[in-house]
Design a protein around this motif. Structure first.
Motif, PDB file in Angstrom:
ATOM      1  N   ARG A  16       0.852  -1.185   0.000  1.00  0.00           N
ATOM      2  CA  ARG A  16       0.000   0.000   0.000  1.00  0.00           C
ATOM      3  C   ARG A  16       0.888   1.234   0.000  1.00  0.00           C
ATOM      4  O   ARG A  16       2.066   1.160   0.364  1.00  0.00           O
ATOM      5  CB  ARG A  16      -0.940   0.011   1.212  1.00  0.00           C
ATOM      6  CG  ARG A  16      -0.252   0.005   2.549  1.00  0.00           C
ATOM      7  CD  ARG A  16      -1.271   0.227   3.659  1.00  0.00           C
ATOM      8  NE  ARG A  16      -1.781   1.588   3.640  1.00  0.00           N
ATOM      9  CZ  ARG A  16      -2.893   1.970   4.263  1.00  0.00           C
ATOM     10  NH1 ARG A  16      -3.612   1.086   4.931  1.00  0.00           N
ATOM     11  NH2 ARG A  16      -3.305   3.223   4.206  1.00  0.00           N
ATOM     12  N   PRO A  17       0.377   2.385  -0.416  1.00  0.00           N
ATOM     13  CA  PRO A  17       1.214   3.589  -0.472  1.00  0.00           C
ATOM     14  C   PRO A  17       1.810   3.923   0.892  1.00  0.00           C
ATOM     15  O   PRO A  17       1.128   3.833   1.916  1.00  0.00           O
ATOM     16  CB  PRO A  17       0.229   4.676  -0.921  1.00  0.00           C
ATOM     17  CG  PRO A  17      -0.910   3.951  -1.567  1.00  0.00           C
ATOM     18  CD  PRO A  17      -1.015   2.640  -0.861  1.00  0.00           C
ATOM     19  N   ALA A  18       3.061   4.315   0.908  1.00  0.00           N
ATOM     20  CA  ALA A  18       3.699   4.727   2.152  1.00  0.00           C
ATOM     21  C   ALA A  18       3.032   5.976   2.717  1.00  0.00           C
ATOM     22  O   ALA A  18       2.919   6.143   3.926  1.00  0.00           O
ATOM     23  CB  ALA A  18       5.182   4.980   1.915  1.00  0.00           C
ATOM     24  N   ASP A  19       2.568   6.835   1.823  1.00  0.00           N
ATOM     25  CA  ASP A  19       1.857   8.060   2.213  1.00  0.00           C
ATOM     26  C   ASP A  19       0.550   8.104   1.415  1.00  0.00           C
ATOM     27  O   ASP A  19       0.518   8.649   0.309  1.00  0.00           O
ATOM     28  CB  ASP A  19       2.719   9.285   1.919  1.00  0.00           C
ATOM     29  CG  ASP A  19       2.098  10.584   2.411  1.00  0.00           C
ATOM     30  OD1 ASP A  19       0.877  10.608   2.643  1.00  0.00           O
ATOM     31  OD2 ASP A  19       2.844  11.577   2.543  1.00  0.00           O
ATOM     32  N   PRO A  20      -0.530   7.520   1.961  1.00  0.00           N
ATOM     33  CA  PRO A  20      -1.791   7.458   1.206  1.00  0.00           C
ATOM     34  C   PRO A  20      -2.294   8.826   0.763  1.00  0.00           C
ATOM     35  O   PRO A  20      -2.786   8.967  -0.369  1.00  0.00           O
ATOM     36  CB  PRO A  20      -2.754   6.800   2.198  1.00  0.00           C
ATOM     37  CG  PRO A  20      -1.882   5.990   3.088  1.00  0.00           C
ATOM     38  CD  PRO A  20      -0.625   6.796   3.245  1.00  0.00           C
ATOM     39  N   ALA A  21      -2.204   9.823   1.633  1.00  0.00           N
ATOM     40  CA  ALA A  21      -2.689  11.153   1.260  1.00  0.00           C
ATOM     41  C   ALA A  21      -1.947  11.690   0.044  1.00  0.00           C
ATOM     42  O   ALA A  21      -2.557  12.246  -0.888  1.00  0.00           O
ATOM     43  CB  ALA A  21      -2.541  12.115   2.439  1.00  0.00           C
ATOM     44  N   ALA A  22      -0.633  11.530   0.028  1.00  0.00           N
ATOM     45  CA  ALA A  22       0.169  12.014  -1.101  1.00  0.00           C
ATOM     46  C   ALA A  22      -0.137  11.223  -2.363  1.00  0.00           C
ATOM     47  O   ALA A  22      -0.189  11.794  -3.461  1.00  0.00           O
ATOM     48  CB  ALA A  22       1.656  11.923  -0.762  1.00  0.00           C
ATOM     49  N   ALA A  23      -0.328   9.917  -2.231  1.00  0.00           N
ATOM     50  CA  ALA A  23      -0.637   9.090  -3.394  1.00  0.00           C
ATOM     51  C   ALA A  23      -1.975   9.485  -4.005  1.00  0.00           C
ATOM     52  O   ALA A  23      -2.110   9.589  -5.235  1.00  0.00           O
ATOM     53  CB  ALA A  23      -0.647   7.617  -2.993  1.00  0.00           C
ATOM     54  N   VAL A  24      -2.965   9.716  -3.160  1.00  0.00           N
ATOM     55  CA  VAL A  24      -4.280  10.148  -3.661  1.00  0.00           C
ATOM     56  C   VAL A  24      -4.168  11.529  -4.290  1.00  0.00           C
ATOM     57  O   VAL A  24      -4.759  11.793  -5.352  1.00  0.00           O
ATOM     58  CB  VAL A  24      -5.319  10.140  -2.523  1.00  0.00           C
ATOM     59  CG1 VAL A  24      -6.618  10.799  -2.977  1.00  0.00           C
ATOM     60  CG2 VAL A  24      -5.593   8.709  -2.061  1.00  0.00           C
ATOM     61  N   ALA A  25      -3.404  12.425  -3.668  1.00  0.00           N
ATOM     62  CA  ALA A  25      -3.239  13.772  -4.215  1.00  0.00           C
ATOM     63  C   ALA A  25      -2.632  13.728  -5.617  1.00  0.00           C
ATOM     64  O   ALA A  25      -3.070  14.450  -6.528  1.00  0.00           O
ATOM     65  CB  ALA A  25      -2.355  14.607  -3.289  1.00  0.00           C
ATOM     66  N   ALA A  81      -9.298   8.307  -8.695  1.00  0.00           N
ATOM     67  CA  ALA A  81      -8.016   8.622  -8.086  1.00  0.00           C
ATOM     68  C   ALA A  81      -7.693   7.643  -6.954  1.00  0.00           C
ATOM     69  O   ALA A  81      -6.558   7.165  -6.832  1.00  0.00           O
ATOM     70  CB  ALA A  81      -8.026  10.052  -7.553  1.00  0.00           C
ATOM     71  N   VAL A  82      -8.681   7.335  -6.139  1.00  0.00           N
ATOM     72  CA  VAL A  82      -8.471   6.410  -5.028  1.00  0.00           C
ATOM     73  C   VAL A  82      -8.135   5.019  -5.546  1.00  0.00           C
ATOM     74  O   VAL A  82      -7.196   4.364  -5.069  1.00  0.00           O
ATOM     75  CB  VAL A  82      -9.720   6.368  -4.118  1.00  0.00           C
ATOM     76  CG1 VAL A  82      -9.667   5.173  -3.175  1.00  0.00           C
ATOM     77  CG2 VAL A  82      -9.836   7.665  -3.327  1.00  0.00           C
ATOM     78  N   VAL A  83      -8.885   4.542  -6.523  1.00  0.00           N
ATOM     79  CA  VAL A  83      -8.631   3.207  -7.077  1.00  0.00           C
ATOM     80  C   VAL A  83      -7.225   3.129  -7.659  1.00  0.00           C
ATOM     81  O   VAL A  83      -6.497   2.150  -7.449  1.00  0.00           O
ATOM     82  CB  VAL A  83      -9.693   2.860  -8.150  1.00  0.00           C
ATOM     83  CG1 VAL A  83      -9.305   1.587  -8.900  1.00  0.00           C
ATOM     84  CG2 VAL A  83     -11.062   2.674  -7.493  1.00  0.00           C
ATOM     85  N   ALA A  84      -6.808   4.162  -8.364  1.00  0.00           N
ATOM     86  CA  ALA A  84      -5.465   4.169  -8.964  1.00  0.00           C
ATOM     87  C   ALA A  84      -4.374   4.251  -7.898  1.00  0.00           C
ATOM     88  O   ALA A  84      -3.334   3.596  -8.006  1.00  0.00           O
ATOM     89  CB  ALA A  84      -5.332   5.340  -9.937  1.00  0.00           C
ATOM     90  N   ALA A  85      -4.596   5.043  -6.856  1.00  0.00           N
ATOM     91  CA  ALA A  85      -3.586   5.219  -5.809  1.00  0.00           C
ATOM     92  C   ALA A  85      -3.320   3.929  -5.045  1.00  0.00           C
ATOM     93  O   ALA A  85      -2.210   3.711  -4.557  1.00  0.00           O
ATOM     94  CB  ALA A  85      -4.026   6.317  -4.843  1.00  0.00           C
ATOM     95  N   PHE A  86      -4.326   3.081  -4.955  1.00  0.00           N
ATOM     96  CA  PHE A  86      -4.190   1.856  -4.171  1.00  0.00           C
ATOM     97  C   PHE A  86      -4.080   0.603  -5.045  1.00  0.00           C
ATOM     98  O   PHE A  86      -4.285  -0.507  -4.564  1.00  0.00           O
ATOM     99  CB  PHE A  86      -5.371   1.717  -3.195  1.00  0.00           C
ATOM    100  CG  PHE A  86      -5.291   2.656  -2.028  1.00  0.00           C
ATOM    101  CD1 PHE A  86      -4.733   2.249  -0.828  1.00  0.00           C
ATOM    102  CD2 PHE A  86      -5.736   3.971  -2.143  1.00  0.00           C
ATOM    103  CE1 PHE A  86      -4.637   3.113   0.247  1.00  0.00           C
ATOM    104  CE2 PHE A  86      -5.648   4.851  -1.068  1.00  0.00           C
ATOM    105  CZ  PHE A  86      -5.099   4.422   0.121  1.00  0.00           C
ATOM    106  N   ASP A  87      -3.788   0.786  -6.323  1.00  0.00           N
ATOM    107  CA  ASP A  87      -3.634  -0.359  -7.222  1.00  0.00           C
ATOM    108  C   ASP A  87      -2.513  -1.253  -6.681  1.00  0.00           C
ATOM    109  O   ASP A  87      -1.361  -0.812  -6.581  1.00  0.00           O
ATOM    110  CB  ASP A  87      -3.295   0.131  -8.625  1.00  0.00           C
ATOM    111  CG  ASP A  87      -3.487  -0.951  -9.666  1.00  0.00           C
ATOM    112  OD1 ASP A  87      -4.437  -1.738  -9.544  1.00  0.00           O
ATOM    113  OD2 ASP A  87      -2.676  -1.012 -10.611  1.00  0.00           O
TER     114      ASP A  87
END
Length: 216
Positions: A16-25, A81-87
């Motif tokens: 999962r992204p190390a920084d979810p907020a940044a990945a979604v942004a 954006a959320v789906v792509a960030a957590f692919d």
């Protein structure tokens, strides 16, 4: 008896992204959304007052966080954006596929995952070595609206499997969330303390699973 499994940390490991907020942004910007300067703060704040035990879909949270800063995301940008960030990149845990296959030979098999990201459970299963057809029901909290350990999560899964909740043997890695099955009369198997190959062997032999059951 019906056997159900947790997904993340139990059957698979998924990055999962190390920084979810940044990945979604980053994914929002790719879709033309003006991300506010204090996005990290907005992402961390609670914007939706949900009942205890209820799941808040992450796209709904992201949309609300943007609105709190006066930003409207066009069309379905927040969800995409959320789906792509957590692919995910997925690794099936040792013995997991064998345990699911053996459980399917024994009786109904289900999956329940606490997951606020739409499509993530399905994508993860597709990329795993676990046979998706072994599951009589695949339920995520984002789809049903309730998170483990809330009893309604396990009752939903049992209903989809057409079994009584107290017949569930639920396998998971979180003693608090997955162990919540005891609240509906079911039994909990701690995946962090269980050798899946031994578990699969016991299932194939029709043996009692009492040695694997843990106190939640």
């Amino acid at each position: 008896m019906a056997i159900s499994f947790d997904l993340f940390g139990t059957l698979v490991d998924a990055a999962r992204p190390a920084d979810p907020a940044a990945a979604v942004a980053a994914e929002l910007r790719e879709r033309g959304v003006a991300v506010p300067d204090d996005w990290a703060d907005a992402y961390a704040e609670v914007h939706i007052d949900a009942p205890e035990g209820a799941e808040v879909p992450l796209p709904a949270h992201v949309s609300a966080a943007l609105r709190s800063r006066g930003v409207d995301a066009p069309a379905n940008a927040a969800r995409r954006a959320v789906v792509a960030a957590f692919d995910p990149e997925v690794r099936t845990r040792p013995g997991a596929a064998a345990a699911v296959a053996a459980a399917a030979e024994r009786g109904p098999v289900g999956l329940f995952s606490n997951c606020s990201v739409p499509e993530l459970v399905a994508r993860t299963l597709i990329r795993s070595d676990v046979d998706r057809d072994a599951f009589g029901a695949t339920v995520s909290s984002v789809a049903c609206g309730w998170r483990k350990p809330d009893p309604q999560a396990f009752e939903t899964l049992a209903g989809r499997l057409d079994v009584a909740p107290e017949t569930l043997v639920h396998v998971g890695d979180n003693r608090y969330a997955d162990g919540g099955v005891s609240g509906v009369g079911g039994r909990f198997v701690d995946a962090t303390e269980t050798d899946f190959e031994a578990f699969a062997d016991a299932l194939r032999r029709g043996a009692s699973l009492s040695e694997f059951v843990s106190e939640a």
